[in-house]
Design a protein around this motif. Sequence first.
Motif, PDB file in Angstrom:
ATOM      1  N   ASN A  88      81.657  58.154  23.761  1.00  0.00           N
ATOM      2  CA  ASN A  88      82.356  56.349  23.465  1.00  0.00           C
ATOM      3  C   ASN A  88      82.518  56.015  21.984  1.00  0.00           C
ATOM      4  O   ASN A  88      81.766  55.478  21.529  1.00  0.00           O
ATOM      5  CB  ASN A  88      81.797  55.455  24.135  1.00  0.00           C
ATOM      6  N   GLN A 113      89.215  57.275  15.219  1.00  0.00           N
ATOM      7  CA  GLN A 113      88.580  57.333  16.566  1.00  0.00           C
ATOM      8  C   GLN A 113      88.573  56.056  16.841  1.00  0.00           C
ATOM      9  O   GLN A 113      88.663  55.279  18.057  1.00  0.00           O
ATOM     10  CB  GLN A 113      87.605  58.270  17.137  1.00  0.00           C
ATOM     11  N   TRP A 299      99.153  52.015  19.011  1.00  0.00           N
ATOM     12  CA  TRP A 299      98.316  53.207  18.100  1.00  0.00           C
ATOM     13  C   TRP A 299      97.271  53.034  18.933  1.00  0.00           C
ATOM     14  O   TRP A 299      96.422  54.141  18.259  1.00  0.00           O
ATOM     15  CB  TRP A 299      98.707  52.928  17.160  1.00  0.00           C
ATOM     16  N   GLN A 300      96.650  51.911  18.869  1.00  0.00           N
ATOM     17  CA  GLN A 300      95.505  51.684  19.508  1.00  0.00           C
ATOM     18  C   GLN A 300      94.452  51.904  20.728  1.00  0.00           C
ATOM     19  O   GLN A 300      95.307  51.458  21.671  1.00  0.00           O
ATOM     20  CB  GLN A 300      94.037  50.392  19.028  1.00  0.00           C
ATOM     21  N   SER A 301      93.944  52.970  21.169  1.00  0.00           N
ATOM     22  CA  SER A 301      93.403  53.515  22.465  1.00  0.00           C
ATOM     23  C   SER A 301      92.639  52.324  22.982  1.00  0.00           C
ATOM     24  O   SER A 301      91.268  51.752  22.279  1.00  0.00           O
ATOM     25  CB  SER A 301      92.644  54.866  22.937  1.00  0.00           C
ATOM     26  N   ASP A 306      94.776  54.003  27.388  1.00  0.00           N
ATOM     27  CA  ASP A 306      95.752  54.996  26.094  1.00  0.00           C
ATOM     28  C   ASP A 306      96.386  55.017  25.289  1.00  0.00           C
ATOM     29  O   ASP A 306      97.303  53.249  25.476  1.00  0.00           O
ATOM     30  CB  ASP A 306      96.107  56.496  27.104  1.00  0.00           C
ATOM     31  N   ILE A 307      96.960  55.062  23.966  1.00  0.00           N
ATOM     32  CA  ILE A 307      97.601  54.785  22.997  1.00  0.00           C
ATOM     33  C   ILE A 307      99.157  55.432  23.627  1.00  0.00           C
ATOM     34  O   ILE A 307      99.320  55.977  24.235  1.00  0.00           O
ATOM     35  CB  ILE A 307      97.047  55.118  21.408  1.00  0.00           C
ATOM     36  N   THR A 308      99.958  54.351  23.461  1.00  0.00           N
ATOM     37  CA  THR A 308     101.209  54.627  23.443  1.00  0.00           C
ATOM     38  C   THR A 308     102.441  54.883  22.500  1.00  0.00           C
ATOM     39  O   THR A 308     103.267  55.035  22.820  1.00  0.00           O
ATOM     40  CB  THR A 308     102.247  52.929  24.349  1.00  0.00           C
ATOM     41  N   ASP A 310     102.068  57.394  18.414  1.00  0.00           N
ATOM     42  CA  ASP A 310     100.979  58.504  17.502  1.00  0.00           C
ATOM     43  C   ASP A 310     101.324  57.879  15.710  1.00  0.00           C
ATOM     44  O   ASP A 310     102.305  57.841  16.034  1.00  0.00           O
ATOM     45  CB  ASP A 310     101.290  59.431  17.759  1.00  0.00           C
TER      46      ASP A 310
END
Length: 462
Positions: A88, A113, A299-301, A306-308, A310
């Motif tokens: 994780n 990450q 940009w952060q998950s 999830d990110i939308t 990049d």
Amino acid sequence: MLRPLLIISSLAFAAAAHAAEAGKVIFAAGQAQVADKAGAEGTSVQEGELLMTGKDGFLYVKTVDNGLFILRPNTKARIVAYHIDQKNAANNRIKLELISGVARSKSGDAVKQARQNFRFNTPVAAIGVRGTDFTVYTDQETSRVTVLTGGVVVSGFAGGCNPDGVGPCEGAASRELFAGQRGQLLQVKRGDTAPQLLQSSSTGPDQVSPPRADEPVAKSGSTGGSSASGPVLDARKSNDFDKLVKGPSQPTQPPPSKDPVITPPLDPVVVGPEPDPIKPPPVVVEPPPPPKQLVWGRWQSFAGADITLDLEKQLNSENKMVALRRNYALFQTPGADYVVPERGSVGFNLQASEAYVYTADGALPTEAKISNGKLNVDFGARTFNTGFDLTTASGELFKMNSEGAVGYNGRLTGNELWKAPTNMNVEGQLSNENGGAAAYLFDRRLDDQRIINGATYWGVQK
């Protein structure tokens, strides 16, 4: 006295037993030390160990996630924590500390990450990253930061920002710096509430302590993190130096012939018919380029989200960054510039939005809902006003408002928070796409423990 000494020794042993390897020395020169060991190539670096270089010392540490931590001469630093959770990434915790001198940090895989859990401390400032390669100078009173690729967010230790925290300190007093801002640096002095943006001069990190000729070079045109490959530690050489300086040599002329030169007789001139007049090529009118498009997203998950967008891909593209606030970014594609009308006004309808609430205890962010949005632009006065209702996951309602200025190119810049009725930071852009559109990023401190951050996209009212 024996029992207290035994307790202290036991605690020290326990702390050492739990320290993890943070990286290895891949290059050392001059006087360099890792804790009580010589900083030789291959030396393991544990969490918490003091790294030191002398007046001629250099130390390159490759972190366990393929990042790079470089100490230049007369520098003291430590890798306070380098915890990586393979299952994780949200549990990753990375913390570096520069005590004095000049150091360079290139983000590794674990940092990319979980950028929200990375912190680089100096005696007076906290530095967070956007996927980054940056250099820092510090003494006990002043810190200065320059960026090679990516971006940083910097804050002085004041208010809710303290050295013990995890992740970047982000708020009204923080400032961001990106690689595109060439020749500029952020400076924090002890007691400053906000960093200063200055032109880089003789006081910049590279000027105070220049890099070695073999220090890895940042990718040309890149704004992302470091490459996974190791640094090139051989100085650049060229066997064609003379050619580079003097240019290619000119061909020598052949020696003159000793034989007499015989000129043949000229052919008679034949006068033919007049050629047809040359017709000019048809004029081709190029169609105007399409308007610049707005590209925005998170940009952060997070857990389950999830990110939308990049971020590194956008930074390496031809798109131009308009704004970046915490975990949201806004870009423009190449195209025709937005031209602000001289008069008139326009209203916009809210078409898309997203927002998350962050807490000081480091818990996962929670999603908030946005409704009843309004955005009005007065072109004659070059101003805008906007607002919406924000509802947290627990059902609390906050009235969000901002007023601000419209730039000549359609840039939206909100007023300061203390100028009523504005109560949130706003940065955005107008666009001619889809017959008229707008987007902006926002953030606000809801209370002592919570911050809201999000993005909105608007279409012209039909």
